[in-house]
Design an enzyme around this catalytic site. Structure first.
Site, mmCIF file in Angstrom:
data_model
loop_
_atom_site.group_PDB
_atom_site.id
_atom_site.type_symbol
_atom_site.label_atom_id
_atom_site.label_comp_id
_atom_site.label_asym_id
_atom_site.label_seq_id
_atom_site.Cartn_x
_atom_site.Cartn_y
_atom_site.Cartn_z
ATOM 1 N N HIS A 77 35.582 1.717 40.768
ATOM 2 C CA HIS A 77 34.579 1.327 39.774
ATOM 3 C C HIS A 77 34.143 2.546 38.947
ATOM 4 C CE1 HIS A 77 33.707 -1.725 43.070
ATOM 5 N NE2 HIS A 77 33.905 -2.520 42.043
ATOM 6 N N GLY A 100 40.013 -2.825 35.834
ATOM 7 C CA GLY A 100 40.935 -2.080 36.680
ATOM 8 C C GLY A 100 42.282 -2.786 36.794
ATOM 9 N N GLN A 101 43.333 -2.004 36.815
ATOM 10 C CA GLN A 101 44.690 -2.514 37.032
ATOM 11 C C GLN A 101 44.812 -3.102 38.439
ATOM 12 O OE1 GLN A 101 47.195 -2.985 35.100
ATOM 13 N NE2 GLN A 101 48.793 -3.409 36.627
ATOM 14 N N VAL A 120 42.751 3.162 41.625
ATOM 15 C CA VAL A 120 42.325 4.323 42.408
ATOM 16 C C VAL A 120 42.557 4.000 43.883
ATOM 17 C CG1 VAL A 120 40.387 5.823 43.012
ATOM 18 C CG2 VAL A 120 40.636 4.977 40.663
ATOM 19 N N SER A 160 36.012 -3.141 47.415
ATOM 20 C CA SER A 160 34.734 -3.372 48.115
ATOM 21 C C SER A 160 34.985 -4.089 49.427
ATOM 22 C CB SER A 160 33.799 -4.210 47.240
ATOM 23 O OG SER A 160 33.620 -3.590 45.986
HETATM 24 P P1 AMP Z 1 34.880 -5.963 41.362
HETATM 25 O O1 AMP Z 1 33.560 -5.318 41.629
HETATM 26 O O2 AMP Z 1 35.758 -6.063 42.554
HETATM 27 O O3 AMP Z 1 34.751 -7.261 40.588
HETATM 28 O O4 AMP Z 1 35.653 -4.981 40.383
HETATM 29 C C1 AMP Z 1 35.084 -4.572 39.156
HETATM 30 C C2 AMP Z 1 36.119 -3.847 38.344
HETATM 31 O O5 AMP Z 1 36.574 -2.709 39.059
HETATM 32 C C3 AMP Z 1 37.362 -4.713 38.052
HETATM 33 O O6 AMP Z 1 37.785 -4.487 36.722
HETATM 34 C C4 AMP Z 1 38.352 -4.189 39.047
HETATM 35 O O7 AMP Z 1 39.689 -4.345 38.630
HETATM 36 C C5 AMP Z 1 37.987 -2.710 39.094
HETATM 37 N N1 AMP Z 1 38.482 -2.104 40.336
HETATM 38 C C6 AMP Z 1 38.295 -2.552 41.598
HETATM 39 N N2 AMP Z 1 38.957 -1.768 42.484
HETATM 40 C C7 AMP Z 1 39.596 -0.822 41.755
HETATM 41 C C8 AMP Z 1 40.455 0.276 42.080
HETATM 42 N N3 AMP Z 1 40.803 0.551 43.338
HETATM 43 N N4 AMP Z 1 40.927 1.036 41.062
HETATM 44 C C9 AMP Z 1 40.585 0.755 39.773
HETATM 45 N N5 AMP Z 1 39.776 -0.259 39.403
HETATM 46 C C10 AMP Z 1 39.286 -1.032 40.372
#
Ligand code: AMP
Length: 279
Positions: free
Chosen positions: A37, A147-148, A176, A186
């Site tokens: 994030h 995020g990818q 990442v 998470s």
């Molecule tokens: P989330 O809180 O899981 O909805 O994720 C929020 C954003 O963070 C989304 O765009 C995800 O793709 C990105 N994200 C989650 N994990 C990673 C990671 N390991 N590397 C890069 N971006 C991430």
């Protein structure tokens, strides 16, 4: 950092920034923040004048048997992390603020939403596109950062923005990982130590597919088979899918002649994990 809970306050803040001619970057999240994030926040910080981050555990994207109730919500810690990153606005609405009286209006990117995770999580991507469309209307960002890690989600959001002419630029940033290769998530917090170890097989399988590709293999079926052989070495991880698809349409690729997405999902115990790599 200004913390905002209402849609009206978030709108007032972002409109004031934009009236001053500032470029507004936006990072939507569900909180329980990690370096993945924060990499998005840093990209927004580098490319925009003002940065807004949302923390909202969106009920609409969770299935009835999924982890909505137990999803981690370490709000104070998240808030401190974002303050340190120089975030200007933290938007953290309550579910009732986002969905007063529930939801009957949805945004659906048809066809794409039934692929990859959409197949095993019916309604998930409809929940994602609906909340992201709402957040875009509330925050009105110039750029939004994703995020990818959630590659299908990124493809679906790019398509939604294109099809509905939303005036926002979508930036997708690399995955990442932990030092041993596990993609940060998470949900990694749910993993028991033995599950945490087993979960590494997802990344190993992707690495094997990439190696085979680098050695010249171009047939999708053969590449998938090589990944599945690696996954079979770890019976503690139950495979949901391993697919090679077009990164935009998410349709399976039989012979790889253009960039392709290798996407994997599996369960370590009851925790569902995803990962991917690009060929
Ligand atoms: P989330 O809180 O899981 O909805 O994720 C929020 C954003 O963070 C989304 O765009 C995800 O793709 C990105 N994200 C989650 N994990 C990673 C990671 N390991 N590397 C890069 N971006 C991430």
């Amino acid at each position: 950092m200004k913390s905002l809970q209402t849609i009206a306050d978030m709108r007032t803040a972002s409109r004031a920034a934009r009236r001053e001619g500032k470029r507004l970057g936006f990072v939507p999240t569900m909180g329980a923040l990690h370096e993945g994030h924060l990499s998005l926040v840093r990209a927004a910080r580098a490319q925009c004048d003002v940065v807004a981050v949302s923390i909202f555990v969106n009920p609409l994207q969770f299935g009835p048997q999924e982890d909505l109730a137990k999803y981690p919500r370490p709000f104070e810690r998240d808030s401190e992390l974002l303050k340190k990153e120089g975030v200007d606005f933290l938007f953290a609405p309550a579910p009732e603020e986002m969905y007063p009286g529930g939801a009957v209006t949805y945004v659906t990117v048809e066809s794409l939403s039934d692929k990859l995770c959409g197949r095993s999580r019916p309604g998930h991507f409809r929940g994602v596109t609906t909340v992201v469309a709402k957040l875009f209307h509330i925050v009105e960002p110039d750029s939004a950062f994703f995020g990818q890690k959630d590659a299908a989600q990124a493809a679906i959001i790019r398509r939604m923005v294109r099809d509905l002419n939303m005036p926002v630029e979508i930036a997708v940033r690399p995955i990442v990982r932990e030092p041993d290769g596990l993609a940060m998530s998470s949900r990694n917090a749910y993993l028991k130590p033995d599950e945490r170890k087993s979960a590494l097989i997802l990344h190993r399988a992707l690495t094997e597919v990439k190696n085979q590709f680098d050695q010249g293999q171009r047939r999708g079926a053969a590449l998938i088979e090589s990944g599945k052989q690696v996954l079979a070495q770890e019976p503690a991880v139950r495979l949901d899918y391993l697919e090679i698809v077009d990164p935009d349409t998410l349709d399976p690729t039989e012979v790889i002649t253009r960039p392709a997405l290798v996407a994997v999902a599996g369960f370590a115990g009851t925790t569902r994990l995803i990962d991917n790599t690009l060929l």
